[in-house]
Design an enzyme around this catalytic site. Structure first.
Site, PDB file in Angstrom:
ATOM      1  N   ASP A  42      -5.244  -9.349  -8.055  1.00 12.95           N
ATOM      2  CA  ASP A  42      -5.024  -8.878  -9.280  1.00 12.95           C
ATOM      3  C   ASP A  42      -4.204  -7.497  -9.422  1.00 12.95           C
ATOM      4  O   ASP A  42      -3.854  -7.695 -10.628  1.00 12.95           O
ATOM      5  CB  ASP A  42      -6.346  -7.262  -8.668  1.00 12.95           C
ATOM      6  CG  ASP A  42      -6.071  -6.830  -7.447  1.00 12.95           C
ATOM      7  OD1 ASP A  42      -5.167  -7.410  -6.693  1.00 12.95           O
ATOM      8  OD2 ASP A  42      -7.147  -6.420  -6.675  1.00 12.95           O
ATOM      9  N   ARG A  87       0.241   3.726  -3.309  1.00 11.75           N
ATOM     10  CA  ARG A  87      -0.307   5.395  -3.403  1.00 11.75           C
ATOM     11  C   ARG A  87       0.985   6.368  -2.701  1.00 11.75           C
ATOM     12  O   ARG A  87       0.544   7.339  -2.971  1.00 11.75           O
ATOM     13  CB  ARG A  87      -1.262   4.634  -1.532  1.00 11.75           C
ATOM     14  CG  ARG A  87      -2.098   3.903  -1.507  1.00 11.75           C
ATOM     15  CD  ARG A  87      -3.333   4.379  -0.115  1.00 11.75           C
ATOM     16  NE  ARG A  87      -3.949   3.149  -0.386  1.00 11.75           N
ATOM     17  CZ  ARG A  87      -4.948   2.681   0.017  1.00 11.75           C
ATOM     18  NH1 ARG A  87      -5.587   3.953   0.725  1.00 11.75           N
ATOM     19  NH2 ARG A  87      -5.617   1.632   0.121  1.00 11.75           N
ATOM     20  N   GLU A 144       0.822  -0.926  -0.146  1.00  7.86           N
ATOM     21  CA  GLU A 144      -0.268  -0.111   0.072  1.00  7.86           C
ATOM     22  C   GLU A 144       0.856   1.331   0.088  1.00  7.86           C
ATOM     23  O   GLU A 144       0.786   1.921  -0.640  1.00  7.86           O
ATOM     24  CB  GLU A 144      -0.950   0.222   0.875  1.00  7.86           C
ATOM     25  CG  GLU A 144      -1.843  -1.310   0.915  1.00  7.86           C
ATOM     26  CD  GLU A 144      -3.136  -0.801   0.437  1.00  7.86           C
ATOM     27  OE1 GLU A 144      -2.836  -0.014  -0.244  1.00  7.86           O
ATOM     28  OE2 GLU A 144      -3.875  -2.004   0.239  1.00  7.86           O
ATOM     29  N   GLU A 179     -12.491   0.007  -9.812  1.00  9.16           N
ATOM     30  CA  GLU A 179     -12.654  -0.898 -10.864  1.00  9.16           C
ATOM     31  C   GLU A 179     -13.501  -0.401 -11.741  1.00  9.16           C
ATOM     32  O   GLU A 179     -13.518  -0.751 -12.939  1.00  9.16           O
ATOM     33  CB  GLU A 179     -12.430  -1.678 -10.367  1.00  9.16           C
ATOM     34  CG  GLU A 179     -11.104  -2.009  -9.254  1.00  9.16           C
ATOM     35  CD  GLU A 179     -11.556  -1.496  -8.200  1.00  9.16           C
ATOM     36  OE1 GLU A 179     -10.764  -1.708  -7.046  1.00  9.16           O
ATOM     37  OE2 GLU A 179     -12.444  -1.576  -7.417  1.00  9.16           O
ATOM     38  N   THR A 188      -1.296   1.341 -10.684  1.00  2.00           N
ATOM     39  CA  THR A 188      -2.776   0.104 -10.009  1.00  2.00           C
ATOM     40  C   THR A 188      -3.667   1.176  -9.201  1.00  2.00           C
ATOM     41  O   THR A 188      -4.774   1.269  -9.146  1.00  2.00           O
ATOM     42  CB  THR A 188      -2.046  -0.770  -9.293  1.00  2.00           C
ATOM     43  OG1 THR A 188      -3.437  -1.615  -9.147  1.00  2.00           O
ATOM     44  CG2 THR A 188      -1.708  -0.878  -8.211  1.00  2.00           C
TER      45      THR A 188
END
Length: 580
Positions: free
Chosen positions: A289, A164, A160, A481, A567
């Protein structure tokens, strides 16, 4: 009191001097670059200009309807920009830096990702996209004060933090040229490197940025180990520090060795001690994913020079389409699910999996003929269209207009003496079985089942017929998404239905999740008015609002031949990686 004031004056003076040097010094950063390796030349800045919503020129429009359409979409884009401004200003007011996220009902702050202002960093490139220069400069002044401190015993979650924070810094640097953003990116990436200090070289879950202590445990999700390569490789390109590249590419070496020769997929869990797979579950959902996403996107980001990654991507996509994509019995809806070995599918369809049709469309639109055949390109676009349709249906079927977090599709259960064993019965639900039968039957209708005959939304009319699925988790967590796939399908196919569907989804988000100060996750999407959670994840401003805005603007500010999204929807410029 005098000594206190004097101390504060000295601290302030030193801080100002440091900030001056960071912003205005022409001296190159060193940060331990490889000896003898020059820093790659810095691109000219600023290379990015946000779309102008009022730049509508009637002489270039063919008809009055074209002008009306542009005016309509311009007004829609403006309303989305206003939504961002409203939410971000509330974050600044009620959850000021260094708080991570705003709680949009109580108007309190939440420390969710290290306490370094994740919503602010995650939103930097959205501010640039929207032309919010004042907000961006306020944020940059806060970034200049970051030192990534952390208490002993705490750990920054590697995955993360990379997608981010590191992705946010790098994209904003690429778009603005602000030197402090690159400095913070390099500093943070360096502090996270101890995550790779395992016998296999695969990263652990978390690391303390001060003590270098790793979090406990050896099991890591596939997505967590294989979703850092874009950020670190781009940073290696900017800084010349080869270790940034080699650390993350070693993970790719493991994946190349462990990719299934039978179906090309990887299981959901890896052991970081041995570097080997540690489960029998396969999915493109939450556990895996972005790992599949980064195979394609690393190749594109490298200027299409890392060919082995494109080949790994193609092998894995073939396996996924053959084994994880299913067709519902009544409404002919395509969905992608997970399976456990070669035993049975769960039939679970996650909102998170709705990134997948966009990924397929991106690959079909960018991979060269040497990598993807004409037949494969056609198949991938069919799957993208069918799956994106189902993702939209998940929203349009609901009274609230919002899609649920998880649904479970019905099986094609058969009874009687001629029914095959339950362990094999599910195979007739596989989409590719129906594609092969359709091809053998003469390709009637031009598109295969699940694409040419996919069922339309039933809404919430009890007499409309079976849904083909049940809702397992009726939450909408402000996720991006489906909007992401609507955006990519629209830009790839130029079919305006995807644009209109994206706007429908945004209207539901605006209507159902709005609070007095911002926007909130909700529970109960199958109700006319869902219940609000006191949560606004940083990805809402980083991704959801961004994709809605990109759908609404006519110009594509970040075309796929020049930029690749990580992503977390942070756009990174394409570069050549061949020198590594």
């Amino acid at each position: 009191m005098l000594s206190l004031r004097l101390s504060l004056f000295v601290v302030f003076s030193l801080s100002a001097a440091v900030l001056f040097l960071v912003y205005y010094s022409d001296a190159p950063y060193t940060y331990g670059r490889m000896p003898g390796r020059p820093r790659p030349p810095r691109p000219p800045y600023p290379p990015f200009h946000p779309p102008k919503l009022d730049d509508i020129t009637p002489p270039h429009l063919d008809t009055d309807s074209d002008l009306a359409s542009q005016l309509l979409w311009s007004s829609r884009a403006t309303s989305i920009k206003e939504a961002f401004v409203r939410a971000y200003h509330s974050y600044e007011t009620y959850a000021p830096f260094p708080a991570d996220e705003l709680q949009p009902i109580s108007n309190r702050s939440a420390r969710t990702f290290n306490g370094w202002g994740v919503t602010m960093v995650d939103s930097l490139d959205t501010m640039l996209l929207l032309g919010l220069e004042d907000e961006f400069q306020r944020a940059v002044s806060h970034v200049a004060t970051l030192n990534f401190t952390m208490r002993a015993g705490n750990h920054a979650p590697f995955f993360e933090t990379v997608i981010r924070y590191l992705g946010g810094f790098l994209a904003a640097y690429a778009l603005s040229g602000e030197p402090v953003l690159l400095a913070r990116a390099e500093e943070l990436a360096t502090k996270l490197l101890p995550a790779f200090n395992t016998s296999s070289g695969l990263p652990v879950y978390g690391v303390n940025t001060m003590t270098k202590e790793q979090s406990s445990g050896t099991a890591m999700l596939f997505a967590e180990i294989a979703s850092c390569q874009m950020e670190y490789k781009y940073l290696a390109h900017l800084t010349g520090r080869e270790e940034f590249y080699t650390k993350v590419d070693r993970v790719m070496d493991h994946l190349a060795k462990s990719q299934s020769t039978e179906h090309g997929m990887w299981p959901t869990i890896f052991d970081v001690t041995s570097g080997t797979p540690a489960s029998a579950q396969y999915t493109v959902g939450a556990y895996s994913d972005s790992a599949y996403e980064y195979l394609l996107k690393q190749y594109l980001l490298s200027g299409k020079t890392e060919h082995r990654l494109a080949e790994m991507y193609m092998k894995s996509m073939t396996g996924i389409l053959d084994n994880l994509v299913f067709l519902s019995r009544t409404r002919n809806l395509l969905y992608v699910t997970d399976s456990f070995g070669n035993i049975f599918p769960s039939r679970k369809f996650e909102h998170l999996s709705c990134f997948f049709p966009g990924l397929l469309a991106l690959g079909a639109g960018t991979l060269p003929d040497s990598i993807m055949s004409k037949q494969q390109r056609e198949l991938h676009m069919w799957a993208a269209e069918g799956l994106a349709h189902t993702c939209w249906v998940m929203y349009a079927d609901r009274p609230s207009g919002l899609g649920p977090e998880i649904v479970v599709f019905d099986s094609w259960a058969r009874t009687g003496t001629e029914a095959p064993p339950p362990s094999q019965d599910w195979k007739r639900e596989l989409w590719m079985e129906h594609v092969h039968a359709w091809e053998q039957g003469g390709r009637q209708g031009g598109k295969p089942p699940g694409v040419g005959n996919a069922g339309m939304p039933l809404g919430f009319d009890e007499d409309a017929g079976p849904l083909d699925y049940s809702i397992s988790m009726p939450s909408y967590l402000l996720r991006p998404e489906t909007l992401e796939s609507m955006f990519i399908l629209y830009r790839t196919t130029k079919d305006t239905k995807w644009r209109e569907r994206g706007w429908e989804i945004w209207e539901a988000i605006e209507s159902q999740t709005r609070t007095e100060s911002a926007y909130a996750s909700v529970y109960g999407v199958d109700a006319l008015r869902p219940t609000h959670y006191d949560s606004m994840p940083s990805y809402f401003l980083a991704e959801t609002v961004k994709y809605a805005y990109l759908i609404a603007v006519d110009e594509d500010p970040w075309p796929s031949d020049s930029y690749v999204f990580n992503t977390e929807a942070h756009p990174l410029p394409v570069f050549s990686a061949h020198h590594y």
